[in-house]
Design a protein around this motif. Structure first.
Motif, PDB file in Angstrom:
ATOM      1  N   SER A  28      -6.713   4.927  -1.231  1.00 56.64           N
ATOM      2  CA  SER A  28      -6.746   3.467  -1.296  1.00 56.64           C
ATOM      3  C   SER A  28      -7.975   2.859  -1.974  1.00 56.64           C
ATOM      4  N   ASP A  67       1.987   1.965   4.152  1.00 58.91           N
ATOM      5  CA  ASP A  67       1.153   3.171   4.144  1.00 58.91           C
ATOM      6  C   ASP A  67       1.028   3.763   5.548  1.00 58.91           C
ATOM      7  N   ASP A 105      -1.497   0.629  -4.711  1.00 56.39           N
ATOM      8  CA  ASP A 105      -2.804   1.274  -4.921  1.00 56.39           C
ATOM      9  C   ASP A 105      -2.679   2.755  -5.282  1.00 56.39           C
ATOM     10  N   HIS A 106      -1.591   3.383  -4.903  1.00 59.56           N
ATOM     11  CA  HIS A 106      -1.375   4.808  -5.209  1.00 59.56           C
ATOM     12  C   HIS A 106       0.058   5.178  -4.875  1.00 59.56           C
ATOM     13  N   ASP A 163       0.816  -1.222   0.000  1.00 58.56           N
ATOM     14  CA  ASP A 163       0.000   0.000   0.000  1.00 58.56           C
ATOM     15  C   ASP A 163       0.852   1.275   0.000  1.00 58.56           C
ATOM     16  N   GLY A 164       0.590   2.121  -1.004  1.00 51.78           N
ATOM     17  CA  GLY A 164       1.185   3.460  -1.032  1.00 51.78           C
ATOM     18  C   GLY A 164       2.704   3.497  -1.053  1.00 51.78           C
TER      19      GLY A 164
HETATM   20 ZN   LIG Z   1      -3.370   3.196   0.262  1.00 51.11          ZN
END
Ligand SMILES: [Zn+2]
Length: 365
Positions: A112, A241, A287-288, A33-34
């Protein structure tokens, strides 16, 4: 069935029998994540680490010893040695901006839930505008793959650190198997090891109530892989994240390093199981992105340039062994169709307008 065969069937666990009977491809989707392109492709970023008030680094000397090297290639290798030495050469790695690569989200939000919905449904979904625990009506690639392959739910499984994956995995409850946050595993499907891990994850306190630590997500999913022979298995990790939002750059790099250790264990497991060896594709992405500056590297979302910037790796028997391929661009929306192609399904059969797979990522095996 003769008596001998019946006895042999009794001795083999159901998952072993399933593995022998099912020669199909497997796909393991993994998200961190991230995670920014800066760290993924370049390791320790001096733009962030220069000032303690920006980075939150507790012991810069230790961090430099662990992760500082003279070139971006050596720095990223210090953070993720297994990925760069053993996985990247067996597939395609896209999105390095320093070499002109571009992998982008196409949703307008840069956080997210919109990212995971784009990733799993093959297009940006304009109705996904918050991180609320909401089930959306859009069919995900996970539920489509399960329907198409005619599998029991436990053979298309998602293990997520964040509890909201209960809602994001599928448009219908129970359409695929989900274990997210601090969910209990069903008694008829769990092993003593899985049961012990779910006890421990509740005592190993993560920063936020809604997420367990990634080590447990990884260990539970690996145990699931060994016992239930999933054709599609999604590991959705989260630690990177939370640690970024907490402005602890040192621990973000440590978390990536720990995830690299998970990748090594996962790959050893894949190589050790006849049902998986030579038939399994790993798709690794995020996700980003996040901000590029010393102040906003912790943040992401609308109005934070960098949130749209991501990376993608496809590693497996259907993918050319090329390593970094900076010339190929891709979008987050293209991951779903890529997953189908890597499973040996034709993405064109999936109803609706979905982004096509990444060019050349998964051809015939
Ligand atoms: Zn995220």
């Amino acid at each position: 069935m003769t008596r001998h065969l019946a006895l042999a069937a009794l001795l083999l666990s159901p998952s072993v029998l399933a593995a022998q009977a099912d020669p199909g491809d497997r796909v393991i989707l993994i998200t961190f994540d991230g995670v920014r392109v800066e760290e993924f492709f370049g390791g320790l970023d001096t733009v962030v680490s220069a000032r303690e008030e920006d980075s939150g680094i507790y012991d810069l000397e230790r961090l430099r010893r662990d992760y500082w090297r003279d070139t971006p290639e050596a720095r990223r290798r210090a953070v993720m040695p297994f990925f760069w030495d053993s996985l990247a050469p067996r597939g395609m790695v896209l999105g390095n901006p320093a070499r002109g690569g571009a992998v982008r989200i196409t949703n307008a939000y840069g956080f997210s839930a919109p990212g995971y919905q784009e990733l799993l449904t093959g297009r940006a979904q304009p109705d996904v505008t918050s991180n609320d625990p909401v089930r959306y009506p859009h069919q995900t690639v996970l539920e489509y793959a399960r329907d198409r392959l005619g599998l029991p739910a436990h053979r298309v499984a998602l293990f997520g650190s964040w509890e909201n994956f209960r809602h994001y995995a599928a448009s219908r409850e129970g359409a695929v198997f989900v274990n997210a946050g601090y969910d209990t595993l069903p008694a008829d499907l769990r092993t003593p090891e899985m049961r012990r891990l779910t006890e421990l994850e509740r005592r190993a306190l993560a920063l936020w109530e809604g997420s367990r630590l990634d080590a447990f997500t990884g260990a539970l999913g690996l145990a699931w892989l060994r016992h239930h022979d999933p054709r599609v298995l999604y590991f959705a990790f989260n630690d990177t994240d939370d640690l970024s939002h907490s402005r602890r750059y040192d621990r973000v790099l440590d978390a990536l390093h720990a995830l690299d250790g998970f990748l090594a264990e996962l790959w050893r497991t894949v190589e050790s199981l006849p049902a998986y060896r030579g038939r399994t594709t790993l798709i690794l992405t995020t996700d980003h992105g996040r901000g590029h500056t010393p102040r906003d590297w912790t943040d992401h979302g609308e109005g934070v340039p960098g949130s749209e910037s991501m990376w993608l790796a496809v590693i497996g028997p259907r993918t050319p062994d090329r390593g970094e391929m900076p010339g190929i661009s891709a979008t987050q929306a293209s991951v779903a169709a890529t997953l189908l192609a890597c499973l040996g399904l034709s993405p064109e059969d999936w109803a609706g307008t979905h982004a096509p797979p990444v060019a050349g990522a998964c051809g015939p095996r």
